[in-house]
Design an enzyme around this catalytic site. Sequence first.
Site, PDB file in Angstrom:
ATOM      1  N   PRO A 181       0.838  -1.199   0.000  1.00  0.00           N
ATOM      2  CA  PRO A 181       0.000   0.000   0.000  1.00  0.00           C
ATOM      3  C   PRO A 181       0.874   1.250   0.000  1.00  0.00           C
ATOM      4  O   PRO A 181       1.961   1.259   0.591  1.00  0.00           O
ATOM      5  CB  PRO A 181      -0.813  -0.117   1.286  1.00  0.00           C
ATOM      6  CG  PRO A 181      -0.060  -1.063   2.146  1.00  0.00           C
ATOM      7  CD  PRO A 181       0.727  -1.954   1.230  1.00  0.00           C
ATOM      8  N   HIS A 182       0.421   2.273  -0.709  1.00  0.00           N
ATOM      9  CA  HIS A 182       1.206   3.507  -0.782  1.00  0.00           C
ATOM     10  C   HIS A 182       0.267   4.682  -1.022  1.00  0.00           C
ATOM     11  O   HIS A 182      -0.834   4.509  -1.547  1.00  0.00           O
ATOM     12  CB  HIS A 182       2.276   3.429  -1.870  1.00  0.00           C
ATOM     13  CG  HIS A 182       1.746   3.036  -3.206  1.00  0.00           C
ATOM     14  ND1 HIS A 182       1.477   1.720  -3.546  1.00  0.00           N
ATOM     15  CD2 HIS A 182       1.404   3.762  -4.296  1.00  0.00           C
ATOM     16  CE1 HIS A 182       1.009   1.679  -4.780  1.00  0.00           C
ATOM     17  NE2 HIS A 182       0.952   2.908  -5.257  1.00  0.00           N
ATOM     18  N   ALA A 183       0.729   5.838  -0.603  1.00  0.00           N
ATOM     19  CA  ALA A 183      -0.086   7.041  -0.759  1.00  0.00           C
ATOM     20  C   ALA A 183       0.807   8.264  -0.730  1.00  0.00           C
ATOM     21  O   ALA A 183       1.927   8.225  -0.215  1.00  0.00           O
ATOM     22  CB  ALA A 183      -1.128   7.120   0.361  1.00  0.00           C
TER      23      ALA A 183
END
Length: 154
Positions: A65-67
């Site tokens: 997951p990345h943001a």
Amino acid sequence: MQLADILQQGAVKMLGGCTSKKRLFHDLGAMAEQSYHMPSADVIDALIEREGLGPTGVGHGIALPHARLADVDRVRGLFLRLEKPLNFDSVDRQPVDLVFALLAPEEAGVEHLRALALVSRTMRNPDICAKLRANSDPATLYTILTENQATQAA
């Protein structure tokens, strides 16, 4: 760039009892707040928003997951080993037990992509994943993740 550049030792944990992606994102938000002094709610919202674009479960029990967030000074990493694998809508439909999250500044185009590529390469290594799955001590997990980088750089 090496994993030790984006991952602090305190941002590595073993997590038991996680029952959903949403709960996982809350745990990652709490870790980001504790390790990097980022507002937990902002991290949770950004991860949920990004996940809405498409699942970040890349297969073989791994999720990345990345943001991007407005108030982040540089790319930061968080690593969780899940005691009980979690359904993550992965491409291979396998549950996830290794989670490496990346949080980047909104304007960090190339830096974010380089960090994502580095994490992806590291997590594709079956020997590293086997060692991560065989250990539960956060300090040991951190060493496994970062020592490979130091060895390759030498």
